[in-house]
Design a protein around this motif. Structure first.
Motif, mmCIF file in Angstrom:
data_model
loop_
_atom_site.group_PDB
_atom_site.id
_atom_site.type_symbol
_atom_site.label_atom_id
_atom_site.label_comp_id
_atom_site.label_asym_id
_atom_site.label_seq_id
_atom_site.Cartn_x
_atom_site.Cartn_y
_atom_site.Cartn_z
ATOM 1 N N ALA A 1 41.537 -41.209 -15.449
ATOM 2 C CA ALA A 1 41.841 -40.629 -14.133
ATOM 3 C C ALA A 1 41.832 -41.707 -13.048
ATOM 4 N N GLU A 2 40.899 -42.646 -13.168
ATOM 5 C CA GLU A 2 40.819 -43.721 -12.169
ATOM 6 C C GLU A 2 42.061 -44.604 -12.210
ATOM 7 N N ILE A 3 42.539 -44.890 -13.419
ATOM 8 C CA ILE A 3 43.731 -45.731 -13.548
ATOM 9 C C ILE A 3 44.966 -44.995 -13.049
ATOM 10 N N VAL A 4 45.038 -43.704 -13.364
ATOM 11 C CA VAL A 4 46.157 -42.900 -12.851
ATOM 12 C C VAL A 4 46.178 -42.951 -11.328
ATOM 13 N N GLU A 5 44.983 -42.936 -10.743
ATOM 14 C CA GLU A 5 44.872 -42.961 -9.288
ATOM 15 C C GLU A 5 45.455 -44.258 -8.718
ATOM 16 N N THR A 6 45.322 -45.348 -9.473
ATOM 17 C CA THR A 6 45.852 -46.630 -8.965
ATOM 18 C C THR A 6 47.370 -46.622 -8.871
ATOM 19 N N LEU A 7 47.988 -45.738 -9.631
ATOM 20 C CA LEU A 7 49.455 -45.666 -9.570
ATOM 21 C C LEU A 7 49.944 -45.167 -8.213
ATOM 22 N N SER A 8 49.038 -44.506 -7.493
ATOM 23 C CA SER A 8 49.423 -44.015 -6.159
ATOM 24 C C SER A 8 49.732 -45.180 -5.212
ATOM 25 N N ASP A 9 49.230 -46.369 -5.560
ATOM 26 C CA ASP A 9 49.494 -47.551 -4.729
ATOM 27 C C ASP A 9 50.981 -47.916 -4.737
ATOM 28 N N PHE A 10 51.692 -47.411 -5.755
ATOM 29 C CA PHE A 10 53.108 -47.752 -5.886
ATOM 30 C C PHE A 10 54.030 -46.616 -5.433
ATOM 31 N N ASP A 11 53.459 -45.640 -4.743
ATOM 32 C CA ASP A 11 54.260 -44.509 -4.276
ATOM 33 C C ASP A 11 55.334 -44.937 -3.270
ATOM 34 N N HIS A 12 55.076 -45.993 -2.527
ATOM 35 C CA HIS A 12 56.013 -46.440 -1.483
ATOM 36 C C HIS A 12 56.804 -47.677 -1.903
ATOM 37 N N ILE A 13 56.979 -47.810 -3.222
ATOM 38 C CA ILE A 13 57.689 -48.996 -3.714
ATOM 39 C C ILE A 13 59.142 -49.030 -3.239
ATOM 40 N N ASP A 14 59.739 -47.833 -3.045
ATOM 41 C CA ASP A 14 61.128 -47.781 -2.567
ATOM 42 C C ASP A 14 61.253 -48.416 -1.180
ATOM 43 N N GLU A 15 60.262 -48.167 -0.349
ATOM 44 C CA GLU A 15 60.279 -48.741 1.001
ATOM 45 C C GLU A 15 60.176 -50.257 0.941
ATOM 46 N N LEU A 16 59.373 -50.729 -0.028
ATOM 47 C CA LEU A 16 59.219 -52.179 -0.172
ATOM 48 C C LEU A 16 60.533 -52.824 -0.612
ATOM 49 N N VAL A 17 61.239 -52.127 -1.503
ATOM 50 C CA VAL A 17 62.522 -52.656 -1.984
ATOM 51 C C VAL A 17 63.535 -52.709 -0.848
ATOM 52 N N GLU A 18 63.561 -51.642 -0.088
ATOM 53 C CA GLU A 18 64.481 -51.581 1.051
ATOM 54 C C GLU A 18 64.168 -52.678 2.065
ATOM 55 N N GLY A 19 62.884 -53.051 2.126
ATOM 56 C CA GLY A 19 62.491 -54.093 3.076
ATOM 57 C C GLY A 19 62.743 -55.477 2.532
ATOM 58 N N GLY A 20 63.323 -55.561 1.330
ATOM 59 C CA GLY A 20 63.680 -56.851 0.753
ATOM 60 C C GLY A 20 62.570 -57.505 -0.051
ATOM 61 N N ALA A 21 61.541 -56.740 -0.391
ATOM 62 C CA ALA A 21 60.423 -57.322 -1.152
ATOM 63 C C ALA A 21 60.822 -57.560 -2.609
ATOM 64 N N ASP A 22 60.221 -58.579 -3.231
ATOM 65 C CA ASP A 22 60.449 -58.865 -4.649
ATOM 66 C C ASP A 22 59.585 -57.901 -5.471
#
Length: 233
Positions: free
Chosen positions: A69-90
């Motif tokens: 459950a704790e590891i699953v929770e860490t996946l929430s850190d990547f919920d905004h990955i689309d925004e990072l891509v749009e911002g030009g992040a690698d």
């Protein structure tokens, strides 16, 4: 009747008693009862060990599920990955992390599944053992009764033979009788043995000159090696 002849008669009667003792000790009634009793005596400790093992596995399962459950929770850190891509992040770094986390989750899930299966099998085994325990507990009462009945019958037979032995013992020299009973208590039988060619027929030891003289005059003679009482046929 000489002392040796009296002892031989005593030993012949004593052999009947020995037979009764052996029949009692090796009887199926005794064997079955003792097996059931041994199982019932040892079962509580085994159940206690199984309970302890089950508690360990449940505790481990809880830890694995919590970790999952704790590891699953860490996946929430990547919920905004689309925004990072749009911002030009690698996103290479993020993709690598997600893959590592996913593999870790798969590994823990596999452990959880295996442990869950083991716990289920252990639980089924425990219930089966409990059912067997209750069955043996019921059977033990019947087996105990059967053994007590058989034993009582043999004890009565032994009492009758012992009466004969007590009567015969009165005609035998006290010291000789004491030697006989001493060997009998050591589970040695027969206690009286023939002398063959000047040797004890049981251990093969040759009699001393004094021993040969005693036995030739029909006196009670003891083997100097195995200490059985010897007689000349």
């Amino acid at each position: 009747m000489s002392q040796v002849e009296k002892l031989l008669k005593y030993q012949s009667t004593d052999e009947k008693l020995l037979k009764i003792e052996r029949e009692t000790a090796s009887s199926e009634e005794r064997k079955n009862f003792l097996q059931a009793k041994s199982y019932l005596d040892n079962a509580p400790q085994k159940f206690e060990n199984l309970d302890a093992k089950a508690a360990e596995m449940r505790e481990l399962l809880e830890k694995l599920e919590k970790k999952y459950a704790e590891i699953v929770e860490t996946l929430s850190d990547f919920d905004h990955i689309d925004e990072l891509v749009e911002g030009g992040a690698d996103i290479t770094f993020y993709k690598k992390n997600v893959m590592q986390i996913t593999e870790k989750l798969k590994s823990i899930r596999a452990e959880i599944n295996t442990l869950t299966k083991t716990i289920k099998e252990a639980d089924e085994d425990y219930k089966a053992r409990k059912r067997k325990y209750m069955q043996v507990k019921e059977q033990a009462l019947e087996l105990q009764t059967a053994y007590k009945t058989f034993k009582a019958k043999k004890q009565q037979e032994a009492i009758e033979v012992q009466k004969e032995l007590d009567a015969l013992a009165k005609e035998i020299d006290k010291d000789v009788m004491e030697k006989y009973r001493e060997k009998r208590s050591e589970r040695v039988f027969p206690i009286l043995c023939e002398v063959q060619g000047g040797r004890c027929s049981k251990c093969g030891s040759e009699l001393s000159l004094a021993g040969k003289e005693r036995i030739s005059s029909s006196k009670v003679t003891e083997c100097e090696n195995c200490h059985r009482i010897l007689y000349n046929p």
